[in-house]
Design a protein around this motif. Structure first.
Motif, short mmCIF file in Angstrom:
data_model
loop_
_atom_site.label_atom_id
_atom_site.label_comp_id
_atom_site.label_asym_id
_atom_site.label_seq_id
_atom_site.Cartn_x
_atom_site.Cartn_y
_atom_site.Cartn_z
N PRO A 260 40.52 47.38 55.46
CA PRO A 260 39.34 47.37 55.73
C PRO A 260 38.26 47.58 54.54
O PRO A 260 38.27 48.47 54.16
CB PRO A 260 39.04 47.93 56.94
N GLY A 261 37.39 46.48 54.22
CA GLY A 261 36.35 46.62 53.35
C GLY A 261 36.77 46.57 51.92
O GLY A 261 35.92 46.74 51.06
N LEU A 262 38.06 46.71 51.60
CA LEU A 262 38.67 46.81 50.20
C LEU A 262 37.95 45.65 49.23
O LEU A 262 37.43 45.86 48.39
CB LEU A 262 40.12 47.02 49.95
N ILE A 263 38.36 44.24 49.62
CA ILE A 263 37.77 43.46 49.02
C ILE A 263 36.44 42.99 48.95
O ILE A 263 35.81 42.91 47.79
CB ILE A 263 38.59 41.92 49.63
N ASP A 264 35.70 43.16 50.04
CA ASP A 264 34.28 43.26 49.68
C ASP A 264 33.56 44.31 48.74
O ASP A 264 32.94 43.85 48.08
CB ASP A 264 33.72 43.25 51.32
N SER A 265 34.30 45.36 48.87
CA SER A 265 33.79 46.35 47.94
C SER A 265 34.44 45.99 46.53
O SER A 265 33.24 46.25 45.72
CB SER A 265 34.63 47.64 48.39
N VAL A 266 35.41 45.37 46.38
CA VAL A 266 35.66 45.16 45.03
C VAL A 266 34.83 43.84 44.44
O VAL A 266 34.21 43.97 43.29
CB VAL A 266 37.14 44.85 44.69
N LEU A 267 34.71 42.85 45.51
CA LEU A 267 33.89 41.83 44.90
C LEU A 267 32.35 42.06 44.89
O LEU A 267 31.69 41.43 43.99
CB LEU A 267 34.04 40.60 45.81
N LEU B 3 56.46 28.88 47.18
CA LEU B 3 56.77 30.06 46.42
C LEU B 3 56.58 31.23 47.43
O LEU B 3 55.97 31.30 48.32
CB LEU B 3 55.42 30.45 45.41
N PRO B 4 57.39 32.28 47.09
CA PRO B 4 57.48 33.50 47.93
C PRO B 4 56.08 34.32 47.95
O PRO B 4 55.47 34.50 46.93
CB PRO B 4 58.56 34.50 47.42
N HIS B 5 55.84 34.76 49.08
CA HIS B 5 54.40 35.64 49.14
C HIS B 5 55.02 36.78 50.07
O HIS B 5 55.45 36.63 50.99
CB HIS B 5 53.33 34.69 50.01
N PRO B 6 54.49 38.03 49.52
CA PRO B 6 54.90 39.16 50.52
C PRO B 6 54.08 39.26 51.62
O PRO B 6 52.78 38.55 52.11
CB PRO B 6 54.19 40.25 49.55
N ASP B 7 54.78 39.74 52.70
CA ASP B 7 54.20 40.00 54.13
C ASP B 7 52.91 41.11 54.11
O ASP B 7 53.31 41.78 53.18
CB ASP B 7 55.31 40.31 54.87
N VAL B 8 52.13 40.80 54.70
CA VAL B 8 50.68 41.40 54.36
C VAL B 8 51.19 43.07 54.85
O VAL B 8 50.56 44.06 54.20
CB VAL B 8 49.75 41.14 55.30
N ALA B 9 52.00 43.18 55.67
CA ALA B 9 52.48 44.71 55.92
C ALA B 9 53.18 45.38 54.69
O ALA B 9 53.17 46.37 54.93
CB ALA B 9 53.68 44.62 57.17
N ASP B 10 53.77 44.51 53.91
CA ASP B 10 54.37 44.91 52.73
C ASP B 10 53.59 45.25 51.59
O ASP B 10 53.87 45.72 50.34
CB ASP B 10 55.62 44.24 52.40
N VAL B 11 52.30 44.75 51.58
CA VAL B 11 51.53 44.76 50.55
C VAL B 11 50.95 46.39 50.23
O VAL B 11 50.63 47.00 51.17
CB VAL B 11 50.14 43.89 50.84
N LYS C 87 41.85 36.95 52.20
CA LYS C 87 40.97 37.78 52.51
C LYS C 87 41.01 38.21 54.05
O LYS C 87 41.11 39.67 54.27
CB LYS C 87 39.74 37.15 52.45
N ASP C 88 41.31 37.41 55.05
CA ASP C 88 41.35 38.11 56.35
C ASP C 88 42.80 38.93 56.53
O ASP C 88 42.64 39.96 57.15
CB ASP C 88 41.89 36.98 57.42
N GLU C 89 43.75 38.56 55.58
CA GLU C 89 44.91 39.38 55.97
C GLU C 89 44.62 40.63 55.22
O GLU C 89 45.19 41.77 55.82
CB GLU C 89 46.08 38.66 55.23
N LEU C 90 44.08 40.78 54.09
CA LEU C 90 43.83 41.81 53.32
C LEU C 90 42.74 42.93 54.05
O LEU C 90 42.92 44.21 54.19
CB LEU C 90 43.15 41.52 51.98
N ASP C 91 41.66 42.14 54.87
CA ASP C 91 40.84 42.84 55.56
C ASP C 91 41.68 43.73 56.57
O ASP C 91 41.16 44.87 56.90
CB ASP C 91 39.43 42.03 55.90
N ALA C 92 42.38 43.00 57.36
CA ALA C 92 43.22 43.59 58.29
C ALA C 92 44.02 44.85 57.91
O ALA C 92 43.94 46.00 58.46
CB ALA C 92 43.93 42.64 59.04
#
Length: 104
Positions: free
Chosen positions: A94-101, A7-15, A86-91
């Protein structure tokens, strides 16, 4: 033998942060992400906290999360394994996923 397609996944730079926040605004999608924070799961294991969730709804929830760049959905034999990026999103955010979770 059935071969599952990639399945296609967006490049983290495009997120985009707006796409991530939109995807996480739905309680069912947020619950799936909370489950995935503990580690990868098969599609069958995702969302087991709501066994009444129709398969089509679950597929749509996963598609929104994948297209937002939050999860990877990879073929593994005859099943699919879903993991939190998570690692890609944290890069990227920074801190977004931890904050939301952390905001249960």
């Amino acid at each position: 033998m059935t071969t599952l397609t990639q399945l296609p996944h967006p490049d983290v730079a495009d997120v985009e942060v707006t796409d991530v926040l939109f995807a996480l605004s739905d309680p069912a999608r947020l619950q799936i992400v909370r489950e995935l924070a503990a580690g990868p799961l098969t599609m069958a294991e995702c969302g087991v906290t709501n066994p009444d969730l129709p398969k089509s709804t679950k597929s749509h929830l996963m598609k929104v999360l994948r297209e937002a760049g939050i999860v990877r959905n990879e073929p593994d034999g005859r099943r699919r394994v879903v993991s939190l990026r998570k690692d890609e999103l944290d890069a990227r955010f920074p801190g977004l996923i931890d904050s939301v979770l952390g905001g249960r």
